[in-house]
Write an enzyme that holds these catalytic residues in place. Structure first.
Site, PDB file in Angstrom:
ATOM      1  N   GLY A 197      33.759  -8.518  -0.151  1.00  0.00           N
ATOM      2  CA  GLY A 197      35.124  -7.200   0.936  1.00  0.00           C
ATOM      3  C   GLY A 197      34.967  -6.231   1.820  1.00  0.00           C
ATOM      4  CB  ILE A 198      31.689  -4.745   3.215  1.00  0.00           C
ATOM      5  CG1 ILE A 198      31.480  -4.730   1.586  1.00  0.00           C
ATOM      6  CG2 ILE A 198      31.001  -3.579   3.945  1.00  0.00           C
ATOM      7  CD1 ILE A 198      29.442  -4.025   1.955  1.00  0.00           C
ATOM      8  N   GLY A 199      33.929  -6.560   5.186  1.00  0.00           N
ATOM      9  CA  GLY A 199      34.894  -6.482   5.923  1.00  0.00           C
ATOM     10  C   GLY A 199      35.318  -6.487   6.355  1.00  0.00           C
ATOM     11  CD  GLU A 213      26.513 -14.040  16.590  1.00  0.00           C
ATOM     12  OE1 GLU A 213      26.351 -14.189  17.976  1.00  0.00           O
ATOM     13  OE2 GLU A 213      27.633 -13.752  15.958  1.00  0.00           O
ATOM     14  CB  VAL A 247      28.591  -7.490   6.326  1.00  0.00           C
ATOM     15  CG1 VAL A 247      28.119  -7.290   5.371  1.00  0.00           C
ATOM     16  CG2 VAL A 247      30.283  -6.590   7.205  1.00  0.00           C
ATOM     17  CD  GLU A 256      31.275  -6.755  23.070  1.00  0.00           C
ATOM     18  OE1 GLU A 256      32.394  -6.451  22.699  1.00  0.00           O
ATOM     19  OE2 GLU A 256      30.536  -7.309  23.523  1.00  0.00           O
ATOM     20  CE1 TYR A 310      37.749 -11.061  11.977  1.00  0.00           C
ATOM     21  CE2 TYR A 310      37.074 -13.190  13.607  1.00  0.00           C
ATOM     22  CZ  TYR A 310      36.742 -11.691  13.212  1.00  0.00           C
ATOM     23  OH  TYR A 310      35.523 -10.898  12.943  1.00  0.00           O
TER      24      TYR A 310
END
Lengths: 158, 158
Positions: free
Chosen positions: A95-97, A26, A87, A83, A131
């Site tokens: 597809g881990i997230g 970030e 990944v 929070e 999401y």
């Protein structure tokens, strides 16, 4: 190949590393002032303030979810509050997230939570779309208010 | 005349009444499905999920603050999260809300929190002005995402 497991105290150095990797991703690595001591004390003592789920791919750590229990007064039920979800870039596209979000949804139901909540930056369209594809509702009318640093001390009269 | 004190298990009926009064004030009384049993279990057992501060004026309950600890990964510190703040309409104009916010700011510092956080509806200008007058920063770029009910069960595969 994917395994999701609860973190233990031995994972604290890994957790801090993943927090730093997320901050670097970030573009704000200097914002991380957390220490291993603080995370061990607050997450793995008698009254843990948070929980961490570690994602491993063939035994190698590839991501984490950092979460805790909030509470809904109107429902009279805890809320699972996510929070941080991260990944590692080299492990994306598997597809881990999504698997971690499914795991957290099951954890929410298993712990009596009526709701699963997190936040997203309004300019982060790919995440918002992800999401929403999971069925989440993005709420625009609630604004977050914050007090910290000098302003917090001033209100406290210190 | 104002006294702020931590709630005990004996206050659970009062807390539920204040939660209902807040919901009625927000014109959504049917949204409260919390029960005394749930609040007693979740707030006054071995691992309390929340804390409540009761405001009394000359011995009469006039309001409450309902809060819990969230956590900041970047700071490695707990955050005091205020879920509900309510002053009964007949007791307003005496500075009780401001005194409760000061009390919570002191509580945040006393419990090692680096931040004091809550949410406000974007159309609630009087509250936004009040919070800004206390030094709070109103954040517009973070949106809240929610999963509950059927959508939560669907993601969990149940």
């Amino acid at each position: 190949m994917l395994r999701l497991r609860p973190a233990t105290r031995a994972d604290v150095p890994l957790i801090l590393s993943l927090i730093r990797e997320l901050a670097t991703y970030e573009r704000d690595p200097a914002a991380v002032v957390a220490t291993e001591e603080a995370l061990a004390r607050d997450g793995f003592g008698e009254r843990p303030l948070f929980q961490v789920t570690i994602a491993e791919w063939s035994g190698t750590p590839v991501g984490f979810a950092f979460w805790f229990f909030a509470y809904s007064t109107w429902r009279g039920q805890p809320t699972l509050y996510l929070e941080d979800l991260f990944v590692r870039p080299e492990a994306r596209g598997r597809g881990i997230g999504k698997e971690m979000m499914r795991y957290l949804a099951r954890t929410a139901l298993d712990t009596g939570c009526g709701r699963f909540v997190w936040q997203v930056l309004d300019w982060n369209s790919p995440s918002i779309e992800f999401y929403e594809s999971l069925g989440a509702q993005v709420v625009h009318e609630w604004l977050t208010c914050r007090l910290d640093g000098e302003a917090l001390r001033a209100l406290a009269g210190r």
